[in-house]
Scaffold this motif. Structure first.
Motif, PDB file in Angstrom:
ATOM      1  N   ASN A 279       0.809  -1.217   0.000  1.00 42.88           N
ATOM      2  CA  ASN A 279       0.000   0.000   0.000  1.00 42.88           C
ATOM      3  C   ASN A 279       0.845   1.273   0.000  1.00 42.88           C
ATOM      4  OD1 ASN A 279      -3.095  -0.729   0.509  1.00 42.88           O
ATOM      5  ND2 ASN A 279      -1.836  -2.216   1.629  1.00 42.88           N
TER       6      ASN A 279
ATOM      7  N   ARG B 247      -4.403  -4.511   7.511  1.00 40.65           N
ATOM      8  CA  ARG B 247      -5.546  -4.360   6.618  1.00 40.65           C
ATOM      9  C   ARG B 247      -6.647  -3.534   7.284  1.00 40.65           C
ATOM     10  NH1 ARG B 247      -6.174  -9.487   5.255  1.00 40.65           N
ATOM     11  NH2 ARG B 247      -4.953  -9.305   3.342  1.00 40.65           N
TER      12      ARG B 247
ATOM     13  N   MET C 197      -5.609   0.043   7.145  1.00 40.52           N
ATOM     14  CA  MET C 197      -5.801   0.593   5.794  1.00 40.52           C
ATOM     15  C   MET C 197      -7.270   0.960   5.566  1.00 40.52           C
ATOM     16  SD  MET C 197      -2.831   0.729   4.314  1.00 40.52           S
ATOM     17  CE  MET C 197      -2.097   1.063   5.921  1.00 40.52           C
TER      18      MET C 197
ATOM     19  N   ASN D  69      -8.745   4.686   4.693  1.00 43.16           N
ATOM     20  CA  ASN D  69      -9.578   4.893   3.506  1.00 43.16           C
ATOM     21  C   ASN D  69     -11.002   5.305   3.847  1.00 43.16           C
ATOM     22  OD1 ASN D  69      -7.572   4.302   1.559  1.00 43.16           O
ATOM     23  ND2 ASN D  69      -7.853   2.109   1.888  1.00 43.16           N
TER      24      ASN D  69
END
Length: 327
Positions: free
Chosen positions: A88, A300, A303, A307
């Motif tokens: 990422n 994850r 992330m 987002n």
């Protein structure tokens, strides 16, 4: 050094078109994208991180707080975190608390002062002060290893996995099982694994003997000392469950030095799969918490928060029991 203006000139597009393409924030025709990418490849252009930070208000850095960098668990978790961060386009800034729970709060503050985009904490406690600090943080904070109130976190199945292992030991004929744990400052490893040990023995109507329990600090040396403490009593066990593989290696060393055969005289089981435990003899019977996958999973979740997904998530990580020949 190649600049964004050079890229625009060589690709025969405007500077704003190059900027939109690099930042993925506007329409750029397929033909223009291909010309820009070709020039970037030919010139080996790398966008300035400081300029990118000014545009996006992000640094591309994630802070990671570890209890101890030197442990096998931490290194495997960091491997998983690093894999996801690289995918990422993030970098990692590591800190360690040396098992000082007050430093968890201090490092959350410190990392924010370094303008990280988010924080991953391998937690060792769940006290109110830490929860409050996470809640008021200016960046997303996620926690691995503890079921943290009101916080996105992933916990290990400490209780269930320990129950399964103690039950496995009992089903293999062991009845005098000792326990090597860690202090209860750590709710997951210190409290839940001890509770699972006691509850399972009670279920089988077996006595709970204080002299069969000793405690260390996660280190190999403390496992050695804890095993010595247990074996000094007249009521010696025929098996021992150790809450971490690191301490189990120390416990095993004490037994070997004092001419106990494993598992003939004393069986041994633990949790965790370290590189060291694979090369000792006998191979430890253990629970694998798959720490690298846990590092991927917690990253994850971070992330998702970065987002825009702001709901609190609580997950329990998976495990598998591995049968070595120490039982």
């Amino acid at each position: 050094m190649t600049t964004i203006n050079d890229i625009a000139k060589l690709a025969n597009v405007s500077r704003s078109t190059v900027s939109r393409h690099l930042n993925k924030n506007g329409y750029v025709s397929q033909e223009a994208q291909e010309r820009i990418d070709k020039v970037i490849q030919e010139t080996s252009y790398l966008p300035s991180q400081s300029a990118k930070s000014l545009r996006t208000k992000k640094t591309g850095v994630i802070g990671v707080i570890l209890p101890k960098i030197s442990t096998e668990t931490a290194s495997r978790v960091v491997d998983g975190i690093n894999q996801m961060l690289q995918e990422n386009d993030y970098q990692m800034l590591l800190t360690q608390t040396s098992l000082d729970k007050d430093k968890e709060i201090a490092f959350i503050k410190l990392l924010q002062s370094r303008n990280v985009d988010g924080v991953i904490l391998l937690g060792t406690n769940t006290d109110e002060a830490l929860v409050n600090e996470i809640q008021k943080a200016d960046v997303p904070v996620v926690v691995l290893g503890q079921n943290m109130p009101s916080t996105t976190s992933i916990s290990y199945p400490d209780y269930n996995a320990t129950v399964e292992m103690i039950t496995y030991m009992l089903e293999n004929g062991y009845r005098d099982i000792s326990f090597i744990g860690v202090p209860e400052d750590d709710p997951a490893v210190g409290i839940l694994r001890k509770k699972a040990y006691i509850d399972t023995l009670k279920k089988y109507n077996l006595p709970i003997l204080e002299e069969r329990m000793a405690f260390g600090d996660f280190s190999i040396e403390s496992g050695y000392d804890a095993m010595q403490t247990i074996m000094m009593h007249s009521s010696q066990p025929n098996a021992v469950f150790v809450v971490t593989d690191n301490m189990a290696v120390g416990a095993m060393q004490y037994l070997k030095e004092n001419h106990y055969s494993i598992p003939k005289d004393i069986g041994m089981a633990t949790t965790g799969v370290s590189r060291l435990s694979k090369y000792i003899e006998p191979v430890l019977t253990t629970i694998d918490f798959q720490n690298e996958d846990a590092g991927i999973a917690i990253t994850r979740l971070l992330m998702e928060k970065l987002n825009g997904y702001n709901k609190t998530k609580k997950l329990t990580h998976t495990y598998r029991r591995l049968s070595g020949n120490s039982l």
